[in-house]
Design a protein around this motif. Structure first.
Motif, PDB file in Angstrom:
ATOM      1  N   GLY A  36       0.797  -1.227   0.000  1.00  0.00           N
ATOM      2  CA  GLY A  36       0.000   0.000   0.000  1.00  0.00           C
ATOM      3  C   GLY A  36       0.821   1.263   0.000  1.00  0.00           C
ATOM      4  N   ALA A  37       2.153   1.140  -0.156  1.00  0.00           N
ATOM      5  CA  ALA A  37       3.004   2.334  -0.125  1.00  0.00           C
ATOM      6  C   ALA A  37       2.922   3.113  -1.427  1.00  0.00           C
ATOM      7  CB  ALA A  37       4.449   1.943   0.152  1.00  0.00           C
ATOM      8  N   ILE A  38       2.613   2.430  -2.521  1.00  0.00           N
ATOM      9  CA  ILE A  38       2.398   3.115  -3.798  1.00  0.00           C
ATOM     10  C   ILE A  38       1.075   2.626  -4.381  1.00  0.00           C
ATOM     11  CG2 ILE A  38       4.844   3.510  -4.269  1.00  0.00           C
ATOM     12  CD1 ILE A  38       4.843   1.131  -6.134  1.00  0.00           C
ATOM     13  N   GLN A  39       0.495   3.425  -5.267  1.00  0.00           N
ATOM     14  CA  GLN A  39      -0.836   3.144  -5.790  1.00  0.00           C
ATOM     15  C   GLN A  39      -0.827   2.269  -7.037  1.00  0.00           C
ATOM     16  OE1 GLN A  39      -3.924   4.350  -4.253  1.00  0.00           O
ATOM     17  NE2 GLN A  39      -2.279   4.186  -2.767  1.00  0.00           N
ATOM     18  N   ALA A  53       6.890   9.496 -10.219  1.00  0.00           N
ATOM     19  CA  ALA A  53       7.602   8.209 -10.358  1.00  0.00           C
ATOM     20  C   ALA A  53       8.383   7.911  -9.093  1.00  0.00           C
ATOM     21  CB  ALA A  53       8.547   8.280 -11.550  1.00  0.00           C
ATOM     22  N   VAL A  54       8.291   6.689  -8.643  1.00  0.00           N
ATOM     23  CA  VAL A  54       9.124   6.263  -7.527  1.00  0.00           C
ATOM     24  C   VAL A  54       9.854   5.004  -7.956  1.00  0.00           C
ATOM     25  CG1 VAL A  54       7.353   4.844  -6.412  1.00  0.00           C
ATOM     26  CG2 VAL A  54       9.247   5.700  -5.081  1.00  0.00           C
ATOM     27  N   SER A  75      10.307   2.531   3.742  1.00  0.00           N
ATOM     28  CA  SER A  75       9.529   2.163   4.916  1.00  0.00           C
ATOM     29  C   SER A  75       8.046   2.186   4.568  1.00  0.00           C
ATOM     30  CB  SER A  75       9.816   3.131   6.068  1.00  0.00           C
ATOM     31  OG  SER A  75      11.182   3.086   6.418  1.00  0.00           O
ATOM     32  N   TYR A  76       7.322   1.171   5.015  1.00  0.00           N
ATOM     33  CA  TYR A  76       5.886   1.107   4.748  1.00  0.00           C
ATOM     34  C   TYR A  76       5.233   0.180   5.761  1.00  0.00           C
ATOM     35  CZ  TYR A  76       7.094  -3.296   2.376  1.00  0.00           C
ATOM     36  OH  TYR A  76       7.564  -4.560   2.085  1.00  0.00           O
ATOM     37  N   GLU A  77       3.895   0.159   5.777  1.00  0.00           N
ATOM     38  CA  GLU A  77       3.139  -0.677   6.711  1.00  0.00           C
ATOM     39  C   GLU A  77       2.326  -1.698   5.937  1.00  0.00           C
ATOM     40  OE1 GLU A  77       1.851   0.349  10.299  1.00  0.00           O
ATOM     41  OE2 GLU A  77       3.502   1.762  10.616  1.00  0.00           O
ATOM     42  N   PHE A  78       2.163  -2.888   6.528  1.00  0.00           N
ATOM     43  CA  PHE A  78       1.337  -3.930   5.928  1.00  0.00           C
ATOM     44  C   PHE A  78       0.880  -4.877   7.027  1.00  0.00           C
ATOM     45  CE2 PHE A  78       1.090  -8.314   4.296  1.00  0.00           C
ATOM     46  CZ  PHE A  78       0.088  -8.173   3.346  1.00  0.00           C
ATOM     47  N   LEU A 348      10.920   6.852   1.696  1.00  0.00           N
ATOM     48  CA  LEU A 348      10.334   5.947   0.710  1.00  0.00           C
ATOM     49  C   LEU A 348      11.136   6.223  -0.556  1.00  0.00           C
ATOM     50  CD1 LEU A 348       8.264   3.926  -0.355  1.00  0.00           C
ATOM     51  CD2 LEU A 348       6.842   5.855  -1.003  1.00  0.00           C
ATOM     52  N   ALA A 349      12.217   5.461  -0.736  1.00  0.00           N
ATOM     53  CA  ALA A 349      13.187   5.729  -1.820  1.00  0.00           C
ATOM     54  C   ALA A 349      13.614   7.197  -1.716  1.00  0.00           C
ATOM     55  CB  ALA A 349      12.605   5.380  -3.172  1.00  0.00           C
TER      56      ALA A 349
END
Length: 530
Positions: A36-39, A53-54, A75-78, A348-349
């Motif tokens: 869910g960190a990117i769409q 762009a990532v 870094s992200y959550e899941f 996040l990058a």
């Protein structure tokens, strides 16, 4: 507010390791997508729903060449857990950055190309993980292309890497006949959705392999082969058990196709369920437990010019213990000075935001002007020195000089900064004060020339130096080391830390010197500690 123990328990800090072209960067992007960190693949949800762009490969040279040469942090959550994913260079010429990054993680995902199996760089990086008893999850990628037989791949992993394997999922066909994967741990069927580039749903839950739903969804021959293969797998491979995995003796194997989103969700669930939360970190005096109240951290990477407009230098630090809060004063152990950390960053990058707080396992970026170096420790007072952060003697050495001789002083500053990043070794010769650059692989010279030109506006030339290798000069007796330095002025240089380095002209010169000076150590690997 969540307790320190709760925050530690829900963290997963891991790296992705692979040979070049195994699909590591694609997998990284898909893990962010599923987390869910990117769409969508290639986009990040920014403030105001702007999309940009990532990509973990953000350096200009990486975009041009399509390879990763610097480690990125995401870094992200899941699923209620907080993930810190460290992408690493796959190209062997940049392996030193990867070795250092592996000191900052608690587990690793090993990506293997289904057609090529275990390749040289994969094996080398696995050995680094093995030295640290690091738990490893395996992802066999590119099952949508022609691939080796899955049983042969399992056997190769087991025989080549000397580790027990147990499939967590099983591929249904390969290449054009690839139907998807069967999740052996959750009894789910994941089928390929042709033409879909979005994350598929969670898959169809099955009541075991005898569930008649499988006969409805798969051709008779395919489902019969799946049942037969899974029976063989369960007979030949040990059942998955968390303890041998955490000890680094067993690897769960996921099959899939990152580019088609297959197997990625199962892999992410596996990391969430099985990968360890932050582990104690070794220091020279003791192991530092994550649940200790006082904050400690160590720097494992320096990156200059992440933002070309601001000429910044970011020290990437792994938080080892305690609850870091923005504005804390921490002791810089090497200098003994206090640092007010009021602008630490989370990543996040290339996207970044101020870190209001951080917990063990988290990676924070500390902007600085060169006072922080690789291996430095930051604490709330204790003189800790974290160990295990390596520096390797380079095997390729060249002289570097500016096209414009008037820029020589500026070149010295540029190469010293790059040395502090850890991207190369830089030596100033004792006689003549020439700059010698040492690297692991030839591609690094091209990357360095490009970075010196674009980031410091100094066009440079690299020239052959007729040198075989460099070795750090060390010894138990300082007087003997000084005598060695005084007797060999023409073969001596100094690195960016002002440590003496012996430059050998050839293999015989190195061996002869080692034999002639038995009480002096010429080190190939130097551990960087604060």
């Amino acid at each position: 507010m969540a307790s320190l123990d709760t925050e530690i328990t829900r963290r997963r800090t891991f790296a992705i390791i692979s040979h070049p072209d195994a699909g590591k960067t694609t997998l990284t992007e898909k893990l962010l997508l599923f987390g869910g960190a990117i769409q969508m693949a290639g986009a990040v949800k920014a403030r105001g729903d702007r999309r940009r762009a990532v990509h973990s490969d953000w350096l200009k040279v990486e975009r041009e060449r399509g390879i990763s040469v610097a480690s990125s942090v995401m870094s992200y959550e899941f699923d209620g857990n907080a993930f810190n994913l460290l992408d690493t260079p796959g190209h062997e010429d940049f392996s030193e950055d990867t070795y250092r990054t592996l000191t900052a993680v608690d587990s690793a995902v090993m990506v293997i190309d289904a057609a090529r199996g275990i390749q040289e760089q994969t094996r080398k990086l696995f050995e680094v993980c093995r030295l640290r008893d690091m738990p490893i999850i395996t992802f066999i990628n590119k099952m949508d292309r022609e691939a080796q037989d899955p049983f042969d791949l399992l056997d190769e992993i087991e025989q080549t890497l000397q580790i027990e394997v147990t499939p967590a999922s099983w591929p249904i066909g390969m290449g054009q006949l690839f139907k998807g994967c069967y999740d052996l741990l959750s009894d789910r069927l994941m089928l390929v959705e042709k033409g879909s580039h979005n994350a598929p749903d969670a898959g169809l839950t099955c009541d075991g392999l005898d569930d008649p739903k499988l006969d409805e969804l798969l051709p008779a021959g395919v489902v019969a082969e799946l049942r037969e293969q899974v029976m063989m797998v369960r007979g030949l491979c040990p059942q998955f058990s968390v303890q041998p995995f955490l000890e680094g003796n067993l690897t769960p194997v996921y099959f899939g196709s990152a580019i088609n989103n297959f197997g990625v969700r199962e892999l992410l669930r596996g990391i969430s369920s099985f990968a360890p939360s932050p582990r104690p970190q070794p220091s020279e005096t003791r192991k530092v437990d994550p649940a200790e109240d006082k904050v400690s951290a160590f720097v494992f990477k320096i990156q200059a010019n992440m933002d070309a407009k601001h000429r910044d230098r970011i020290a990437f630090a792994r938080v080892c213990s305690g609850h870091f809060k923005r504005g804390m004063k921490l002791k810089h152990v090497r200098s003994g000075k206090q640092i007010n950390v009021h602008n630490a960053l989370m990543f996040l990058a290339r996207e970044r935001e101020l870190a209001e707080e951080a917990f063990p396992g988290d990676i924070i970026g500390i902007p600085n002007h060169g006072n922080l170096r690789i291996g430095d420790a930051l604490t709330e007072g204790e003189a800790l020195r974290f160990n295990g952060i390596p520096s390797f003697a380079p095997e390729l050495l060249q002289r570097v000089r500016p096209m414009d001789p008037m820029r020589a002083k500026h070149l010295g500053r540029a190469v010293t900064q790059l040395a502090e990043e850890g991207v190369a070794r830089v030596f100033r010769t004792n006689i003549g004060s020439n700059w010698i650059v040492g690297v692991v692989g030839t591609l690094q010279f091209e990357v360095l020339a490009d970075r010196i030109r674009t980031e410091y506006d100094i066009p440079v030339m690299f020239e052959a130096a007729a040198l075989h290798t460099a070795r750090w000069v060390n010894g138990d007796d300082p007087a003997e080391v000084k005598r060695f330095v005084d007797k060999n002025p023409g073969d001596l240089a100094y690195d960016h830390d002002d440590l003496p380095v012996f430059l050998a002209r050839n293999g015989w010169h190195l061996q002869h010197t080692i034999e002639a000076w038995p009480n002096v150590q010429l080190l190939k690997i130097r551990e960087q500690t604060a």
